[in-house]
Design a protein around this motif. Sequence first.
Motif, PDB file in Angstrom:
ATOM      1  N   ARG A 152     -17.206  49.290  44.370  1.00 29.55           N
ATOM      2  CA  ARG A 152     -16.701  50.188  45.416  1.00 29.55           C
ATOM      3  C   ARG A 152     -15.216  50.524  45.250  1.00 29.55           C
ATOM      4  NH1 ARG A 152     -20.114  51.030  49.948  1.00 29.55           N
ATOM      5  NH2 ARG A 152     -22.019  49.809  49.784  1.00 29.55           N
ATOM      6  N   PRO A 154     -11.993  52.324  43.573  1.00 34.99           N
ATOM      7  CA  PRO A 154     -11.792  53.547  42.786  1.00 34.99           C
ATOM      8  C   PRO A 154     -11.589  53.263  41.304  1.00 34.99           C
ATOM      9  CG  PRO A 154     -10.470  53.601  44.780  1.00 34.99           C
ATOM     10  CD  PRO A 154     -11.045  52.222  44.689  1.00 34.99           C
ATOM     11  N   ARG A 155     -10.992  52.122  41.008  1.00 29.58           N
ATOM     12  CA  ARG A 155     -10.801  51.698  39.622  1.00 29.58           C
ATOM     13  C   ARG A 155     -11.153  50.217  39.555  1.00 29.58           C
ATOM     14  NH1 ARG A 155      -7.650  53.265  35.225  1.00 29.58           N
ATOM     15  NH2 ARG A 155      -6.946  55.090  36.398  1.00 29.58           N
ATOM     16  N   THR A 455     -12.480  56.734  34.882  1.00 29.63           N
ATOM     17  CA  THR A 455     -12.407  56.741  36.341  1.00 29.63           C
ATOM     18  C   THR A 455     -12.112  58.157  36.818  1.00 29.63           C
ATOM     19  OG1 THR A 455     -10.052  56.183  36.318  1.00 29.63           O
ATOM     20  CG2 THR A 455     -11.617  54.347  36.378  1.00 29.63           C
ATOM     21  N   SER A 482     -18.840  57.582  43.011  1.00 28.11           N
ATOM     22  CA  SER A 482     -17.856  58.255  42.161  1.00 28.11           C
ATOM     23  C   SER A 482     -17.399  59.554  42.812  1.00 28.11           C
ATOM     24  CB  SER A 482     -18.445  58.532  40.771  1.00 28.11           C
ATOM     25  OG  SER A 482     -19.268  59.680  40.764  1.00 28.11           O
ATOM     26  N   ARG A 484     -17.234  60.089  46.002  1.00 29.39           N
ATOM     27  CA  ARG A 484     -16.337  59.710  47.104  1.00 29.39           C
ATOM     28  C   ARG A 484     -14.965  59.341  46.562  1.00 29.39           C
ATOM     29  NH1 ARG A 484     -17.408  57.161  52.806  1.00 29.39           N
ATOM     30  NH2 ARG A 484     -15.239  56.946  53.405  1.00 29.39           N
ATOM     31  N   HIS A 485     -14.928  58.554  45.467  1.00 30.55           N
ATOM     32  CA  HIS A 485     -13.639  58.203  44.874  1.00 30.55           C
ATOM     33  C   HIS A 485     -12.862  59.465  44.482  1.00 30.55           C
ATOM     34  CE1 HIS A 485     -14.969  54.178  45.039  1.00 30.55           C
ATOM     35  NE2 HIS A 485     -15.521  54.073  43.852  1.00 30.55           N
ATOM     36  N   GLU A 488     -11.484  61.255  47.596  1.00 25.53           N
ATOM     37  CA  GLU A 488     -10.349  60.522  48.156  1.00 25.53           C
ATOM     38  C   GLU A 488      -9.100  60.736  47.307  1.00 25.53           C
ATOM     39  OE1 GLU A 488     -12.003  56.630  48.279  1.00 25.53           O
ATOM     40  OE2 GLU A 488     -12.748  56.843  50.335  1.00 25.53           O
TER      41      GLU A 488
END
Length: 512
Positions: A152, A154-155, A455, A482, A484-485, A488
């Motif tokens: 969950r 982002p990276r 990423t 991915s 969602r990341h 954001e």
Amino acid sequence: MTAPLGAPGSQSPVAIIGAGIGGLVAATLLARAGRSVRVFERHDGPGGKMRTVPSAAGPIDAGPTVLTMRGVFDEVFAALGARLDDHVTLVRQPLLARHFWPDGSTLDLFDESDRSAEAIHAFAGSRAARQFRAFDRRARALFAGFDGPVMRAPRPSLPRLIRQIALSPRLLSDMAPGKTLADLLTRSFDDPRLAQLFGRYATYVGGAPHLSPGLLSLIWQAEARGVWVVRGGMHRLARALEELAKAHGARFDYGTHVEAISVRDGRVTGLVLDGGEQFRAETVLFNGDPRALATGLLGPAVTAAAPGTDRVARSLSADVWTFAAKPHGPDLAHHNVFFRAEAQPEFDALMRGERLPDPTLYICAMDRGTGPAPALERFEIIANAPPLTLTPKETSPCPDRCFPTLARFGLRFDPQPGPETVTTPQGFETLFPGSAGALYGQSPHGMLAAFRRPTALTPIKGLVLAGGGTHPGAGVPMAALSGRHAAEAILQRRISTLPSRRTATRGGISTA
């Protein structure tokens, strides 16, 4: 509680290339936050690999068939001010999958550990049941330990993972460092059929058990925590996201090919569409295989956006049959696996770029699990296949290897599907250029494979990535995460891994 994604109001355009699940989730969240969103998709509708093919019984899912980690979508829809259940009908499947072996043995697994343990006790004895409970506990701990710092995030963060291990030291031994999934399963189960069954979870992310890290045993928990059928087909989920995105103002251009991403002074300036038309945008989200960027399919200016992805090993591909027919033979569940007698020879062949004539086969009986099956049912059958990067040029596909294998289990279909019903790795490369036919992006082989995946952030300012080839990886919920990341990152304006600066040499564009 779902974190806010940004304040509405900014109208700086975001161009999204690809309407797969990652692109759809990002488009919907960005539009909800007030951004101007335009989605360009070369196919005729949304979904990407979540595609359908027509049949006499209606559209057939020809991509993902398993919806797990439902909570990911509950959170996405909540962030949109909506409820998932108001847009699609999900039917939970207590029976996760039905498994068949050539010796005539069968095993059903369930979404309750106790029921699965009872089934394994009847299948292979009390010792096997105890071994399953120990394996299940290990997978449960790994899933909980890696969900936050890896899946969950982002990276993926090694420091966060190390802190997690410090809080729960047993995680380190549960990870089986230095051991492959095949090693772990051989130690965990005396019965080779159970090792073979749980080893197949490596193929969920395009790997072979003897080359994938033991950590991938946690995939069992993603399924054990719940499997849902989308009534009407998985593509309904893609349509629901598309409808929400449109309701918030996003525009979709289907049948539109993007020739290149334009870059000037290290910053994205827009797209070059088929025919040379220019679309100006300060932010571009690429929802496709990152290898397509590295190999120059989106122009020379963005080949450095996903460095190295053109050289790393690719995941497995598949031969996929989709058809409507009346089945005769064994009683099928919604999800079924027909195993070959020994797993290793097939994986050895795949790593050589070859196919064996009697593969392990997965069958989705699409019309089962939601009510009485109709007379003419829809099916998707999947056999692992090597990516094009491993396939010798003189080797031709073996699309007829499916139905003779099933006939040995007593399963046949009326009418028997013809060769036109199969999509091979070459077909997937045509559908998804730059993928080399690999369905899951980069290979998951090696202990640090999860940390080598691209990423959302790229070295090019304004260019963001999403999709199954991007962190956190393959699978419907992972692709949604991915997206969602990526949304954001855009809303927080964290859209470059490098500081913005002028350079002496400007980037260019390709008009093909």
